[in-house]
Motif scaffolding. Structure first.
Motif, short mmCIF file in Angstrom:
data_model
loop_
_atom_site.label_atom_id
_atom_site.label_comp_id
_atom_site.label_asym_id
_atom_site.label_seq_id
_atom_site.Cartn_x
_atom_site.Cartn_y
_atom_site.Cartn_z
N GLY A 1 0.78 -1.22 0.00
CA GLY A 1 0.00 0.00 0.00
C GLY A 1 0.82 1.28 0.00
O GLY A 1 0.26 2.36 -0.13
N GLU A 2 2.15 1.18 0.17
CA GLU A 2 2.98 2.37 0.14
C GLU A 2 3.26 2.78 -1.30
O GLU A 2 3.22 1.97 -2.22
N ALA A 3 3.58 4.05 -1.49
CA ALA A 3 3.82 4.59 -2.82
C ALA A 3 5.01 3.88 -3.47
O ALA A 3 5.97 3.51 -2.79
N THR B 1 16.43 -3.41 -0.35
CA THR B 1 15.65 -4.14 -1.33
C THR B 1 15.39 -3.29 -2.58
O THR B 1 14.99 -2.13 -2.47
N ARG B 2 15.61 -3.87 -3.74
CA ARG B 2 15.44 -3.13 -4.99
C ARG B 2 14.00 -2.64 -5.14
O ARG B 2 13.05 -3.40 -4.98
N GLY B 3 13.88 -1.35 -5.44
CA GLY B 3 12.57 -0.76 -5.68
C GLY B 3 11.74 -0.50 -4.46
O GLY B 3 10.57 -0.12 -4.58
N ALA B 4 12.31 -0.68 -3.27
CA ALA B 4 11.50 -0.61 -2.05
C ALA B 4 11.54 0.73 -1.33
O ALA B 4 10.60 1.09 -0.66
N TYR B 5 12.64 1.47 -1.45
CA TYR B 5 12.84 2.64 -0.60
C TYR B 5 12.95 3.93 -1.41
O TYR B 5 13.48 3.96 -2.52
N GLN B 6 12.48 5.01 -0.79
CA GLN B 6 12.62 6.34 -1.37
C GLN B 6 13.99 6.92 -0.98
O GLN B 6 14.62 6.49 -0.01
N LEU B 7 14.42 7.93 -1.74
CA LEU B 7 15.69 8.59 -1.41
C LEU B 7 15.68 9.13 0.00
O LEU B 7 16.70 9.10 0.71
N GLU B 8 14.53 9.65 0.42
CA GLU B 8 14.42 10.24 1.75
C GLU B 8 14.62 9.19 2.84
O GLU B 8 15.16 9.50 3.91
#
Length: 219
Positions: A53-55, A124-131
Motif C-alpha cells: 500500500g505504500e507509494a 531491497t530493490r525498488g523498495a525505498y525512497q531517497l528520503e
C-alpha cells in the motif's frame, strides 16, 4: 537416577534457551539486551520488504533531492550548505557495479578515491525512497555526543554515527551521489573534502529516534 536425568535435562534446556537469547542479541544488534546501538549497526540488514500500500519508489530529480536532504541536516546545526559535484557523482556511480558484484556493503579502497569520503546504503530493490535511504544516515544523530572524533558516539562505536557526521562535517563542501540497481538498490555518496577526521572536535546534535535501514559507515 531418574531425578538426576531430569536435572541434567533441565540444565540442557536452560543452556539451549540461553544460547537462543544470545544469538538473538547478536542478530538484532544487541538492542534487545540493553545495548544502545542502532539496528543497522555493522551493516546488518534488518528490513527487506516494503509494507503493502505504500507509494512506489520514485528516484526522479535525484540530484536536487539528495542535495536538499544533506543541506537540511547541515542547516539544522548551522553548517554551510554543500554544492553538488558531478565528478563526485560519477565516481560514486563507478563504484556501483563493484558493490553489486560483491552483493554486500564494503567501502572502496581509499587509495582509489583520494580526497573523498564515502557513505553507502543498501536495500531491497525498488523498495525505498531517497528520503528513507539518507534518513537512516541522518537519524544516527540520536547517538551523537560532543567530543573529539572518533570518541563521539553514546554507543561507544563511532561507526554508529559516521554517516551522519560525514553528511554534516563542517569542512566538507561538495557531494555527489548515485544509485545503482541490481539484485539490490545501492546508494553511494562521495564527499570532498572528506570528513570523519581523527582528532577533530564534533558538536552536539538534536536527538530523534532511529530509522531501521541498512548502511555502512562513512569514511
Amino acid at each position: 537416577m531418574c531425578q538426576f536425568c531430569e536435572c541434567v535435562s533441565r540444565i540442557r534446556n536452560i543452556r539451549f534457551l540461553l544460547g537462543r537469547v544470545l544469538a538473538g542479541c547478536a542478530f538484532f544488534g544487541l538492542l534487545a539486551c540493553g545495548e544502545s546501538r542502532p539496528p543497522w549497526a555493522e551493516g546488518a540488514i534488518i528490513r527487506e520488504q516494503r509494507p503493502r500500500g505504500e507509494a512506489p519508489q520514485d528516484l526522479s530529480n535525484l540530484e536536487p533531492r539528495l542535495l536538499s536532504l544533506h543541506n537540511r541536516e547541515r542547516a539544522a546545526i548551522g553548517v554551510p550548505p554543500l554544492a553538488w559535484d558531478a565528478g563526485l557523482a560519477a565516481a560514486a556511480a563507478g563504484y556501483g557495479p563493484e558493490l553489486a558484484r560483491r552483493g554486500r556493503l564494503a567501502h572502496s579502497a581509499q587509495a582509489t578515491r583520494p580526497g573523498q569520503g564515502e557513505n553507502l546504503w543498501m536495500g531491497t530493490r525498488g523498495a525505498y525512497q531517497l528520503e528513507e535511504m539518507t534518513g537512516s544516515w541522518a537519524e544516527e544523530k540520536s547517538l551523537l555526543r560532543p567530543g573529539v572524533f572518533p570518541e563521539i558516539s553514546s554507543s561507544g562505536h563511532w561507526s554508529d554515527v559516521a554517516h551522519y557526521t560525514q553528511m554534516v562535517w563542517p569542512t566538507t563542501t561538495r557531494v555527489g551521489c548515485a544509485i545503482f540497481s541490481a539484485d539490490w538498490d545501492y546508494l553511494i555518496c562521495r564527499y570532498s573534502p572528506p570528513g570523519n577526521i581523527d582528532g577533530k572536535p564534533l558538536f552536539a546534535a538534536a536527538s530523534s529516534g532511529p530509522l531501521a535501514l541498512n548502511s555502512l559507515t562513512g569514511r
